[in-house]
Every structure is written in C-alpha cells, then in structure tokens.
Design a protein around this motif. Structure first.
Motif: not given
Length: 159
Positions: A58, A62, A86-93, A144
């Motif tokens: 990072y 991404n 997909d860092s958003n998906l990674q951090f949320s799951n 991004y």
C-alpha cells in the motif's frame, strides 16, 4: 526504471541499450512503482515498450500486479491484465483477500496489438480524448479515482 529516481545519465544508458537491441528485446518489465505505467523507448525506426507494474504494498494506491499473455513462439506480448486489490472491500471484510480484474489492455484501450507504435498512437490520441486519458489515469492509479495531469502522457512518449 526510466524515472526521476535514477540519474539522467543512467536513464539514457538504459534507453540506448534498449534501442540498440530492440530487434531482440521485445519489452522490458519493471515493478514496484505504485503505478501501472507504460514508457516507450523509440527513435522512429525501432522501439520497445517498458511495462511498469504497480506494487503489492500500500502507498495511497491499491496493491496491484499485471499478468501478461504472450505468444510462446516469438514472445510477442499479446495482451496484459491488470489486477488490483479493492482496499474498501478488504477493510470491510477481513475474510476477503482477492484481486479484481481492473483492466484488460486491449479491450480497455480498444487496441489491436501492444506494439510500441500502437502505444505511441494511443498516447497521442489521449491528448485529444479525455475519456481515453481518464481510462489510462484510472489504471495508472491502480483503481483510485484521482485526477491526472495530461503531462502524464509525456511519461509515455517524448514530449
């Protein structure tokens, strides 16, 4: 590779070697710049493509990598596929660890082949076609949605 991180004389030596052997060397592959980049080395007669992949770490981008498709008979690069996390998906799951196909070079840029002249024409077209440039910008930034200055085209071709 061919960047501001190197001394200009080192960049010039590398470009001279690439051009001298461009009848043998089809492409060069670099990585870990945090950007998905293309840099051309050419003298209007000969040329070659430098494919510069992002990084798996990072750094405001991404994590990403490229997968190349090539002809095993002559080693011509047929296409490349750019994957990013997909860092958003990674951090949320926390159970998700997977990369998504972010770009299929030939399809994304609507090009027939990955010859250096094709990339050159694409870069020239980007100066007038904002949609095309924005596709490159999104790929360059590993998914991004950041704005890019059109001077980025000068990183692909000599301006």
């Amino acid at each position: 590779p061919l960047s501001d991180e190197n001394l200009p004389i080192d960049n010039q030596r590398l470009m001279d070697i690439e051009l001298e052997f461009s009848d043998i060397i089809i492409a060069c592959f670099w990585g870990n710049t945090y950007h998905d980049q293309i840099k051309l080395v050419y003298n209007w007669t000969n040329g070659m493509v430098n494919y510069i992949a992002g990084s798996l770490g990072y750094n405001f981008h991404n994590p990403s990598f490229k997968l190349f498709e090539y002809d095993s008979r002559n080693f011509e690069i047929l296409n490349y596929f750019h994957f990013n996390l997909d860092s958003n998906l990674q951090f949320s799951n926390p159970n998700f660890l997977g990369f998504n196909l972010a770009s299929n070079a030939r399809k994304n840029f609507n090009i027939y082949d990955l010859h250096w002249r094709t990339w050159y024409n694409l870069a020239v077209n980007m100066t007038q076609n904002d949609d095309l440039f924005n596709k490159y910008c999104l790929t360059y930034n590993a998914g991004y949605e950041k704005t890019c200055d059109k001077s980025l085209i000068c990183d692909i071709i000599k301006c």
